[in-house]
Design a protein around this motif. Structure first.
Motif, PDB file in Angstrom:
ATOM      1  N   ARG A   1       0.830  -1.207   0.000  1.00 26.31           N
ATOM      2  CA  ARG A   1       0.000   0.000   0.000  1.00 26.31           C
ATOM      3  C   ARG A   1       0.863   1.256   0.000  1.00 26.31           C
ATOM      4  N   LYS A   2       2.103   1.118   0.442  1.00 21.76           N
ATOM      5  CA  LYS A   2       3.010   2.269   0.467  1.00 21.76           C
ATOM      6  C   LYS A   2       3.245   2.825  -0.946  1.00 21.76           C
ATOM      7  N   THR A   3       3.143   1.951  -1.946  1.00 20.03           N
ATOM      8  CA  THR A   3       3.375   2.399  -3.326  1.00 20.03           C
ATOM      9  C   THR A   3       2.328   3.409  -3.779  1.00 20.03           C
ATOM     10  N   LEU A   4       1.174   3.435  -3.123  1.00 22.79           N
ATOM     11  CA  LEU A   4       0.110   4.364  -3.505  1.00 22.79           C
ATOM     12  C   LEU A   4       0.494   5.814  -3.234  1.00 22.79           C
ATOM     13  N   SER A   5       1.451   6.026  -2.352  1.00 21.65           N
ATOM     14  CA  SER A   5       1.846   7.387  -1.966  1.00 21.65           C
ATOM     15  C   SER A   5       2.817   8.039  -2.947  1.00 21.65           C
TER      16      SER A   5
END
Length: 208
Positions: free
Chosen positions: A41-45
């Motif tokens: 989910r960190k890639t969404l940032s």
């Protein structure tokens, strides 16, 4: 020679979406202790990386599941990525909860698809495969035809491979444990001693 799984692993490591702490283990929701933690989910940032992940997932769907008529995301980690993939493919999207709501319509699947729709499932990561295959079962129970699953990352546990085989679900992943460890070692993020600990853990993660 270009190695897409290694390239993807490098990008996850760059933004610390994957953390390796052999000497300071994490505790997973399952209760397992692990020297390894993955949070895609960190890639969404990161807009550029978000687009990269989306396109790689889209390519996986087109290459392996061209018959898919709709996209389903697994809550909560793959809702955003699943929606991005569905939007890029201009296909209907639903997401599957871990359990039905206890109020309102008490939905387990959010969204609406006709029975018989051919669905590809988007997942962020595969550990034991339990929650991912629970979503597949929910879709099948609702009358959908699950053509397969695409995921950003898999630990490659034998228990998961057996579960997917038994459920007759084809799984395609963008990267995996081996490529992440290889990249981490090459960049000096982990040492040879760390690799030995990681491999020992992976052989029997439930007892580690």
């Amino acid at each position: 020679m270009n190695n897409p799984k290694k390239d993807f692993a490098e990008k996850l490591l760059e933004v610390k979406a994957i953390k390796l702490q052999p000497n300071d283990p994490f505790t997973w929701a399952s209760g397992w202790r692990s020297p390894f933690y993955c949070d895609n989910r960190k890639t969404l940032s990161f807009p550029d990386l978000r687009t990269y992940v989306k396109q790689k997932l889209v390519n996986a769907v087109l290459d392996f599941f061209p018959e898919a008529e709709a996209v389903a995301g697994v809550a909560t980690g793959a809702i955003a990525q699943g929606a991005l993939v569905a939007d890029a493919l201009n296909k209907p999207f639903v997401y599957v909860r871990s359990k039905a709501k206890d109020h309102g319509m008490q939905n387990l699947i959010e969204g609406e698809l006709p029975k018989g729709t051919k669905v590809v499932v988007v997942e962020d990561l595969i550990s034991t495969g339990g929650s991912s295959l629970k979503a597949v079962d929910a879709l099948r129970q609702a009358g959908m035809e699950v053509v397969g699953m695409v995921a950003s990352y898999t630990y490659g546990f034998e228990v998961a491979e057996r579960a997917f085989a038994e459920a007759k679900v084809k799984l395609v992943t963008l990267t995996d444990y081996e490529h992440v460890v290889e990249c981490a070692a090459e960049t000096g993020y982990i040492t040879n001693d760390d690799i030995a600990i990681l491999n020992q853990w992976r052989q029997n993660p439930a007892e580690w």
